[in-house]
Design an enzyme around this catalytic site. Sequence first.
Site, PDB file in Angstrom:
ATOM      1  N   GLU A 111     142.953  52.422 117.671  1.00  0.00           N
ATOM      2  CA  GLU A 111     143.885  52.702 116.575  1.00  0.00           C
ATOM      3  C   GLU A 111     145.033  53.522 117.128  1.00  0.00           C
ATOM      4  O   GLU A 111     144.901  54.127 118.189  1.00  0.00           O
ATOM      5  CB  GLU A 111     143.193  53.552 115.495  1.00  0.00           C
ATOM      6  CG  GLU A 111     142.128  52.820 114.747  1.00  0.00           C
ATOM      7  CD  GLU A 111     141.196  53.785 114.019  1.00  0.00           C
ATOM      8  OE1 GLU A 111     141.543  54.973 113.865  1.00  0.00           O
ATOM      9  OE2 GLU A 111     140.121  53.337 113.635  1.00  0.00           O
ATOM     10  N   LYS A 113     147.343  56.832 117.171  1.00  0.00           N
ATOM     11  CA  LYS A 113     147.134  58.244 116.829  1.00  0.00           C
ATOM     12  C   LYS A 113     148.362  58.687 116.040  1.00  0.00           C
ATOM     13  O   LYS A 113     149.443  58.844 116.591  1.00  0.00           O
ATOM     14  CB  LYS A 113     146.960  59.075 118.092  1.00  0.00           C
ATOM     15  CG  LYS A 113     146.539  60.491 117.781  1.00  0.00           C
ATOM     16  CD  LYS A 113     146.008  61.172 119.026  1.00  0.00           C
ATOM     17  CE  LYS A 113     145.353  62.494 118.708  1.00  0.00           C
ATOM     18  NZ  LYS A 113     146.224  63.451 118.065  1.00  0.00           N
ATOM     19  N   ASP A 115     150.841  60.934 113.885  1.00  0.00           N
ATOM     20  CA  ASP A 115     151.214  62.335 114.050  1.00  0.00           C
ATOM     21  C   ASP A 115     151.585  62.939 112.704  1.00  0.00           C
ATOM     22  O   ASP A 115     152.738  62.943 112.296  1.00  0.00           O
ATOM     23  CB  ASP A 115     152.404  62.412 115.023  1.00  0.00           C
ATOM     24  CG  ASP A 115     152.605  63.819 115.524  1.00  0.00           C
ATOM     25  OD1 ASP A 115     151.716  64.658 115.294  1.00  0.00           O
ATOM     26  OD2 ASP A 115     153.651  64.079 116.132  1.00  0.00           O
ATOM     27  N   TYR A 223     141.497  56.547 108.377  1.00  0.00           N
ATOM     28  CA  TYR A 223     140.864  56.077 109.615  1.00  0.00           C
ATOM     29  C   TYR A 223     139.379  56.409 109.741  1.00  0.00           C
ATOM     30  O   TYR A 223     138.780  56.124 110.761  1.00  0.00           O
ATOM     31  CB  TYR A 223     141.623  56.579 110.844  1.00  0.00           C
ATOM     32  CG  TYR A 223     141.896  58.076 110.862  1.00  0.00           C
ATOM     33  CD1 TYR A 223     140.862  58.989 110.913  1.00  0.00           C
ATOM     34  CD2 TYR A 223     143.208  58.547 110.835  1.00  0.00           C
ATOM     35  CE1 TYR A 223     141.108  60.336 110.923  1.00  0.00           C
ATOM     36  CE2 TYR A 223     143.466  59.902 110.855  1.00  0.00           C
ATOM     37  CZ  TYR A 223     142.410  60.802 110.894  1.00  0.00           C
ATOM     38  OH  TYR A 223     142.653  62.134 110.902  1.00  0.00           O
ATOM     39  N   LYS A 310     147.060  59.832 125.205  1.00  0.00           N
ATOM     40  CA  LYS A 310     148.400  60.251 124.780  1.00  0.00           C
ATOM     41  C   LYS A 310     149.451  59.541 125.626  1.00  0.00           C
ATOM     42  O   LYS A 310     149.322  59.508 126.851  1.00  0.00           O
ATOM     43  CB  LYS A 310     148.565  61.763 124.971  1.00  0.00           C
ATOM     44  CG  LYS A 310     147.684  62.597 124.053  1.00  0.00           C
ATOM     45  CD  LYS A 310     148.344  62.736 122.696  1.00  0.00           C
ATOM     46  CE  LYS A 310     147.814  63.913 121.917  1.00  0.00           C
ATOM     47  NZ  LYS A 310     148.392  65.170 122.224  1.00  0.00           N
ATOM     48  N   CYS A 404     189.956  65.041 113.771  1.00  0.00           N
ATOM     49  CA  CYS A 404     188.945  64.026 113.461  1.00  0.00           C
ATOM     50  C   CYS A 404     189.168  62.789 114.339  1.00  0.00           C
ATOM     51  O   CYS A 404     190.262  62.229 114.350  1.00  0.00           O
ATOM     52  CB  CYS A 404     189.022  63.642 111.990  1.00  0.00           C
ATOM     53  SG  CYS A 404     187.935  62.265 111.585  1.00  0.00           S
ATOM     54  N   CYS A 407     190.300  59.804 111.923  1.00  0.00           N
ATOM     55  CA  CYS A 407     191.532  59.753 111.137  1.00  0.00           C
ATOM     56  C   CYS A 407     192.582  60.779 111.574  1.00  0.00           C
ATOM     57  O   CYS A 407     193.682  60.808 111.019  1.00  0.00           O
ATOM     58  CB  CYS A 407     191.218  59.912 109.647  1.00  0.00           C
ATOM     59  SG  CYS A 407     190.710  61.581 109.214  1.00  0.00           S
ATOM     60  N   CYS A 422     185.472  67.019 108.961  1.00  0.00           N
ATOM     61  CA  CYS A 422     186.779  66.428 108.678  1.00  0.00           C
ATOM     62  C   CYS A 422     186.980  66.542 107.168  1.00  0.00           C
ATOM     63  O   CYS A 422     186.189  65.996 106.393  1.00  0.00           O
ATOM     64  CB  CYS A 422     186.800  64.966 109.094  1.00  0.00           C
ATOM     65  SG  CYS A 422     188.199  64.100 108.367  1.00  0.00           S
ATOM     66  N   CYS A 428     189.378  59.080 105.261  1.00  0.00           N
ATOM     67  CA  CYS A 428     188.736  58.925 106.568  1.00  0.00           C
ATOM     68  C   CYS A 428     187.770  57.717 106.527  1.00  0.00           C
ATOM     69  O   CYS A 428     186.834  57.702 105.721  1.00  0.00           O
ATOM     70  CB  CYS A 428     187.997  60.224 106.876  1.00  0.00           C
ATOM     71  SG  CYS A 428     187.208  60.231 108.470  1.00  0.00           S
TER      72      CYS A 428
HETATM   73  S1  IVH Z   1     139.643  60.033 114.320  1.00  0.00           S
HETATM   74  C1  IVH Z   1     136.186  62.918 115.493  1.00  0.00           C
HETATM   75  N1  IVH Z   1     141.727  58.447 114.252  1.00  0.00           N
HETATM   76  O1  IVH Z   1     143.991  63.352 115.615  1.00  0.00           O
HETATM   77  C2  IVH Z   1     137.464  62.196 115.487  1.00  0.00           C
HETATM   78  N2  IVH Z   1     142.100  60.803 114.338  1.00  0.00           N
HETATM   79  O2  IVH Z   1     142.446  65.339 117.591  1.00  0.00           O
HETATM   80  C3  IVH Z   1     138.091  62.150 114.175  1.00  0.00           C
HETATM   81  N3  IVH Z   1     144.458  61.447 114.278  1.00  0.00           N
HETATM   82  O3  IVH Z   1     142.643  65.787 113.540  1.00  0.00           O
HETATM   83  C4  IVH Z   1     139.498  61.744 114.181  1.00  0.00           C
HETATM   84  N4  IVH Z   1     145.285  59.419 114.169  1.00  0.00           N
HETATM   85  O4  IVH Z   1     144.359  64.293 112.492  1.00  0.00           O
HETATM   86  C5  IVH Z   1     141.295  59.723 114.308  1.00  0.00           C
HETATM   87  N5  IVH Z   1     143.477  56.937 114.159  1.00  0.00           N
HETATM   88  C6  IVH Z   1     143.050  58.193 114.205  1.00  0.00           C
HETATM   89  C7  IVH Z   1     143.924  59.297 114.217  1.00  0.00           C
HETATM   90  C8  IVH Z   1     143.419  60.597 114.287  1.00  0.00           C
HETATM   91  C9  IVH Z   1     145.567  60.705 114.192  1.00  0.00           C
HETATM   92  C10 IVH Z   1     144.449  62.931 114.367  1.00  0.00           C
HETATM   93  C11 IVH Z   1     143.539  63.564 113.362  1.00  0.00           C
HETATM   94  C12 IVH Z   1     142.660  64.523 114.099  1.00  0.00           C
HETATM   95  C13 IVH Z   1     143.259  64.556 115.458  1.00  0.00           C
HETATM   96  C14 IVH Z   1     142.146  64.581 116.480  1.00  0.00           C
END
Ligand code: IVH
Length: 681
Positions: A111, A113, A115, A223, A310, A404, A407, A422, A428
């Site tokens: 999946e 990650k 943010d 998730y 990451k 500007c 203009c 401006c 403008c």
């Molecule tokens: S699973 C035990 N899936 O990442 C694992 N976490 O460091 C449970 N996060 O606090 C998390 N996308 O906020 C999972 N597809 C994803 C995620 C995800 C973002 C964040 C989540 C968690 C942190 C883990």
Amino acid sequence: MNPQDRINELTDRLNHYNYQYYQNSISEVDDYTFDKLLEELVDLEKNHPSFRRSDSPTLRVGGTISKEFATVYHRFPMLSLGNTYSETDLIEFDVRVRKGLDGADYEYVCELKFDGVALSMTYENGVLVQGATRGDGVRGDDITHNVRTIRTIPLKVADPHVPALFEVRGEGFLPTAEFERINREREDIGEPLLANPRNAASGTFKLQDSSLVAKRRLDCFLYSFLSEPEVFKTHEESLQAMKRWGFNVSQSWRKCTSILEVMDYIREWETGRYELPLATDGIVIKVNSYDQQRQLGFTAKSPRWAIAYKYKALAASTTLNSVSYQVGRTGAVTPVANLTPVLLAGTVVRRASLHNSNEIQRLGVMLHDTVFIEKGGEIIPKVTGVDLGNRTDASRPIVYPTECPACGTALIRQEGEAHFYCPNEKGCPPQRQARFEHFIQRRAMNIESLGEGKIELLIDRGLVKSPADLYELTFGQLFGLEKKFTDEETGKTRVVSFKQKTVDNILNAIERSKAQPFRNVLFALGIRYVGNTIAEKLADYFGSLDDLMAAPYETLITAPEVGDRIARSLVAWFADSENRVYVERLRLAGLQMSQERKVVEKKGDTLSGKTFLYTGTFTNFSREELEREIDAHGGKLVSGVSKKLSYLIVGENAGPSKVEKAQNLGVPMIGEDEFLAMLTV
Ligand code: IVH
């Protein structure tokens, strides 16, 4: 129909519309009809509170003030994930998994990650009963009222076969488009901009007034699914079931049968992730089978069956060749770095943001320097530093323009502002273009079929100068127009052409826009500091453009939430004869220039002639109720502490800056009880 039946009918209908809209992107009704039905439900529930259902869509509107969030313990701890940054690390993870499973076959689910902010939602008998933050993983904050405002989180799951008690977890976020909308609105009314979507989301979840949370359209990708006993055998099944039950599961996940397939997934999403509505900083790899997850178990902090990969900080270095200056919708000038093209995160970057002249100074950057650029949570890369070791005699200072670039008008900088502006609002070209874009947006006149270069083409051909000209366009003028646009960034060309269907759509949308309510028209005018909310308040209070136009400064500042700055801006705008002509042309075109006034029912005038400001939260009132009481008793709410303020009402968790300022200026401070007493004398 008796009230209970009507409440049930409205609840089901509105929930159905919400579901269609947020899960299937289908609008079965227009916003106006939806709002009317919701209003009816709010009224009925107010008179018959016992009939309010636990899945009522009115819960999404917010209104509850939480003085302090209660602490809740998580049934299952909310763990974090181990991080890796390299393919070697990933292979080592895979080796550990294989060993831990004694050589048995296994699958992964990958999946993205996301943010944002980790959230946990608990359902009892299908009804959402609790929403909580992660906190320290063991206990978090109870933010149920705020979570209920997220439209894609079901308040009740329709399928009767869900477990009696379960928890879903996911990442709450502010979609990029929504973040930009909020910032545009803040810019309109001169408020400081929010730094980035992640911080904005986390700040929003912590707001104590859930009606403010509801105004920012948060979203959440789910998730994880947890229940005891378990109902699924694999993580994949749980994702599919959550999707079926109406939860928002990002369809970016994939089942992989080897670590090599995982690596393909990583490569595919390295650039693909920028198309998503939120920032992502990596991917999460999870062993699919729950039995195998159990077999692998946990370390002290994180599961052994999952890991986060990451993406590397996306940085590159290149040469700064020149700086261009862009003029935004409010006339703010933004410097943009023109770079020797360089590959960053799979795309060729030619330009990067330099923010403003202060930032150029802070970086100490000069023309022909080697600069570092980075792609962060934001979509546009930015210059983050100078490689001084590489500076040569060729480096030249950056001379900030005094006029500007579009203009030629002399730029101005207001005290305390980072940007130069401006001031030529009307003449403008980029500002004119922006005024059209403001006018056609959904919350204004909703003629969005005119987007994507079409407005530019119409301005270019001299067919429109002011948005009022849109109402005089004919089929003959539009049909067959065509223009090739070249994207400066990518060098790609795009053709905008007005074919029969396009023209029909545009003309229909223009015609339909005449029915947009007065508050939208008022917002569409683009008066400085009159954002969406203020436009609505003004429309409710004055009821018509004529009354608003006729109102002197002294009357304007009696309107709710209108202070000196907005009142002055309105006076100046309506004093300009060109603006008056503009408004008359829109009126003749048939736009709505009035609506029913929504004036608060007067309860007395015990507060007449007095001004109020409040800070903190209260036991007897929500913020809205407090504002209504002030209004209903003839008082006036103002937006800041000044010597003229009659009273500062101080609640719990009051803001120290307001209290301190009131103390310094000798403004009387009262508590909730004293305020209540004032209403009755
Ligand atoms: S699973 C035990 N899936 O990442 C694992 N976490 O460091 C449970 N996060 O606090 C998390 N996308 O906020 C999972 N597809 C994803 C995620 C995800 C973002 C964040 C989540 C968690 C942190 C883990």
